[in-house]
Design an enzyme around this catalytic site. Structure first.
Site, short mmCIF file in Angstrom:
data_model
loop_
_atom_site.label_atom_id
_atom_site.label_comp_id
_atom_site.label_asym_id
_atom_site.label_seq_id
_atom_site.Cartn_x
_atom_site.Cartn_y
_atom_site.Cartn_z
N HIS A 37 2.47 36.44 42.38
CA HIS A 37 1.97 35.35 43.22
C HIS A 37 2.84 34.10 43.10
CE1 HIS A 37 -1.69 37.55 44.01
NE2 HIS A 37 -1.98 37.63 42.72
N HIS A 93 -5.12 39.81 47.41
CA HIS A 93 -4.50 41.10 47.12
C HIS A 93 -4.70 42.04 48.29
CE1 HIS A 93 -5.85 39.22 43.37
NE2 HIS A 93 -4.63 39.51 43.00
#
Lengths: 333, 215
Positions: free
Chosen positions: A58, A220
Site C-alpha cells: 500500500h 484489497h
C-alpha cells in the site's frame, strides 16, 4: 493478462521495498530486521509513543508516515497481510518513552487478530498501551455497527492528529481521546474502476467490466455496494460526497478535513478535478474545508480509483493538523 | 503402533504437517484467489518454513517447549490471520502438554481441545461461518470420540484427519461471514474455505507423519 511489474523473487518483495525505502530516507527513518520502520531520531523521553501495524503493498502507507510529529514505529507485514504479534510487541516496547504508547489498528481481520494478541501479551508484561481501532468505511455497514466497517485512508489524518498531540507532550489518555474523537467523526468511501494485480501471486484481485465502476470497494478489492456504469468526475464526486455527508450528518457551519487519496493508477489530474467538485459542493452547503490533502497516501498497487475521506474537525484538531511534522511522505513546517 | 506421543513422535507429526501443507500451497492460494486475496498458500508455506526451523532449532526434547517454539515462530511469521490463528493453535497445544513427557491418547485429545480453545479465544467465528473452525471442530471432536472408543493415537489421528477433510469440504456450500472473504458474500459459494483446507492438510500431515515412523 500476465502481470507486468518490476519485481524480483516475490518472496523478497517486502524486504527489498523496505531496504530501498530505508536507503532513500536514511535521514528520517530506519528499518529493523523484524520489519519495523522506526524514526531515525527517537522521540524525546516523557512523550507518548504512537505505533501502527499493517500489510505492505500500500506504499507509501503506512510506513511513509513515520517521523517527527506522526508515527514512531510502523510494523510492516507481508503483502496485504498483517505482521506477527511478536514484532508488534517489540515495537510497543521500543516506542515506550515513559509516557505510554498508543497502538493504532486498522479494522481488517488479520490486523485485528495480530493486535489483540499483541495487547494480551502487552498486558501480561505490564506495558502501558492503549489501542485505537479505525473503522470508517461507510460501505461496510451502518454507523451503529462499527465492527463491520473497514479501516481505510482515515488512519493517515488520525496519525497526524495523535502524533501532533503526542509531540506536544499530551498524556496517553489525552492523545487517545483526540484520536477517538476524530475516529468517531470521520467517514471514507472508496471507488474503483480497474483492478490491481496481487504482486506475490500475479492474480487479478477482482474483476470489473471496462465501462463499470464499483463504489465501496475495500482496499484489497473486497466487494462494495455493487457495480454501476462509469460516471463523470462531478457525478461520481457528488454521489460519494452525498453518502459521506449523510453518514456523518454534516451540517452547515461544520468544518471538515477533506482528503482525496489516489489508489495507484488514477492520475493527480483526475484527483484535482474530483477535489474541485467536492470543494464547490461543500462551499455551496456552507461547510468549511478547513484542512485538505490530495495525494497517493494509501495505494492498492495499480488499482485505478480513489478514496474520498472527510472528518469533522474541532479548532484544536485544526491546530494539530497544522502542527509541524517531518516524515518521508508528509511534512509540515 | 505408538501407544503414546513423545517428543520424537510429536516432531514427526509436526514435520508431517509441514510437508503436507508445503506440497499443497499452490492449491491453497488458488482457493484463496477465488474468495480472498490469493495469498493464503504463500502465508501457510511461510508459516511451515518457520515451523520446520523451530523444530530443528529446538533441542530441548521437551514436548511443551517444541510446541511453544513452533507456535511462537508461526505467530512471528505474520501473514494476516494465518499467523495468529495457527500460532495460537500450537501454543495452546504446548500449554496443555506442559510438564508431560508423553501424551497418551486421552492427553492428546486434551491437547487438541486446548488448541481449539486457544483459537476460539481469538476468533468469534462459529461452525458454519466458512472458516478454519469448520474443519478444526470436527477434527478435535472426531479425535475425542475415537479416543473414547479406545483407539490409539495413530488411529485417532487418522479419524481426526478424515473428520477435518469432511469439515473442510462442507465449507464449499457455506457463505463466508469472516475474514476478507466476508465482503464477497454470495461469490464465496462453491469454493471451500482455504483456512479450513489448511487445517485438514495439517491433520492429515499429523497422521501421515506419525504413521511414517511407526513400527
Amino acid at each position: 493478462m500476465a502481470m507486468k511489474k518490476f519485481i524480483n523473487d516475490p518472496d523478497n518483495l517486502v524486504s527489498e521495498l523496505l531496504e530501498g525505502y530505508a536507503l532513500l530516507h536514511a535521514g528520517k527513518i530506519r528499518v529493523t530486521g523484524s520489519g519495523m520502520v522506526v524514526r531515525a531520531k527517537p522521540k524525546d523521553e516523557g512523550k507518548v509513543g504512537v505505533v501502527t501495524l499493517g500489510g505492505s503493498g500500500h506504499e507509501p502507507a503506512l510506513s511513509g508516515f513515520v517521523g517527527e510529529g506522526m508515527l514512531d514505529i510502523s510494523v510492516a507485514g507481508e503483502i496485504f497481510a498483517a505482521p506477527g504479534a511478536p514484532a508488534c510487541l517489540e515495537a510497543l516496547k521500543a516506542a515506550e518513552r515513559g509516557a505510554g504508547v498508543l497502538f493504532v489498528v486498522l479494522n481488517h481481520p488479520g490486523d485485528v487478530l495480530a493486535a489483540n494478541l499483541t495487547m494480551e501479551m502487552a498486558e501480561k508484561e505490564g506495558l502501558n498501551v492503549k489501542q485505537l481501532l479505525t473503522h470508517e468505511d461507510i460501505a461496510g455497514g451502518p454507523r451503529s455497527e462499527p465492527e463491520q466497517r473497514r479501516g481505510l485512508v482515515g488512519c493517515i489524518p488520525l496519525y497526524k492528529l495523535v502524533g501532533a498531540a503526542a509531540e506536544a507532550g499530551r498524556s496517553l489518555d489525552e492523545v487517545l481521546a483526540i484520536g477517538d474523537a476524530y475516529e468517531r467523526n470521520m467517514a471514507t468511501l472508496a471507488v474503483a474502476v480497474t483492478s490491481a494485480t496481487h504482486p506475490a501471486t500475479g492474480e487479478a484481485m477482482f474483476e470489473l467490466a471496462d465501462d463499470e465502476m464499483e463504489i465501496g470497494m475495500g482496499q484489497h478489492g473486497e466487494a462494495g455496494t455493487g457495480c454501476t456504469k462509469l460516471k463523470s468526475a462531478d457525478e461520481t464526486a457528488e454521489t460519494m460526497l452525498e453518502m459521506l455527508l449523510k453518514d456523518l450528518n454534516v451540517q452547515s457551519g461544520d468544518q471538515l478535513l477533506v482528503m482525496i487519496n489516489g489508489s495507484g493508477a488514477t492520475t493527480l489530474m483526475e484527483l484535482f478535478i474530483i477535489f474541485r467538485r467536492v470543494h464547490q459542493v461543500l462551499t455551496e452547503k456552507g461547510v468549511k474545508v478547513a484542512c485538505s490533502r490530495v495525494a497517493e497516501d494509501l495505494t492498492v498497487q495499480e488499482m485505478a480509483g480513489f478514496q474520498m475521506h472527510i472528518g469533522r474537525l474541532t479548532d484544536e484538531m485544526v491546530d494539530l493538523w497544522n502542527a509541524p511534522c517531518d516524515t518521508p511522505f508528509m511534512t509540515v513546517r | 503402533m505408538a501407544e503414546t506421543i513423545g517428543y520424537d513422535e510429536m516432531v514427526r507429526m509436526l514435520r508431517g504437517a509441514a510437508e503436507k501443507v508445503t506440497t499443497q500451497h499452490e492449491m491453497l492460494s488458488k482457493l484463496d484467489a477465488a474468495i480472498g486475496d490469493g495469498d493464503h498458500g504463500t502465508a501457510m508455506r511461510r508459516a511451515m518454513v518457520c515451523l520446520v526451523k523451530a523444530v530443528a532449532d529446538n533441542r530441548s526434547r521437551d514436548l511443551a517447549s517444541v510446541l511453544n517454539d513452533v507456535g511462537w515462530a508461526i505467530l512471528s511469521a505474520g501473514g494476516g490471520s494465518t499467523g495468529p490463528l495457527f500460532g495460537t493453535f500450537f501454543m495452546g497445544m504446548g500449554e496443555a502438554a506442559a510438564e508431560r513427557a508423553t501424551l497418551d491418547a486421552a492427553a492428546l485429545a486434551e491437547a487438541f481441545e486446548a488448541a481449539l480453545a486457544a483459537v476460539r479465544k481469538q476468533t468469534k467465528a462459529e461452525p458454519g461461518d466458512k472458516t478454519m473452525i469448520d474443519a478444526l471442530v470436527p477434527a478435535v471432536e472426531g479425535l475425542r470420540a475415537a479416543v473414547e472408543e479406545g483407539l490409539d493415537p495413530a488411529e485417532a489421528l487418522e479419524r481426526a484427519a478424515d473428520a477435518a477433510q469432511q469439515g473442510a469440504a462442507s465449507t464449499k456450500d457455506m457463505l463466508a461471514r469472516f475474514g476478507k472473504a466476508k465482503n464477497l458474500g454470495r461469490r464465496t459459494l462453491g469454493t471451500p474455505d482455504p483456512g479450513a483446507t489448511s487445517v485438514s492438510l495439517i491433520f492429515r500431515g499429523f497422521a501421515d507423519g506419525l504413521a511414517a515412523g511407526g513400527t
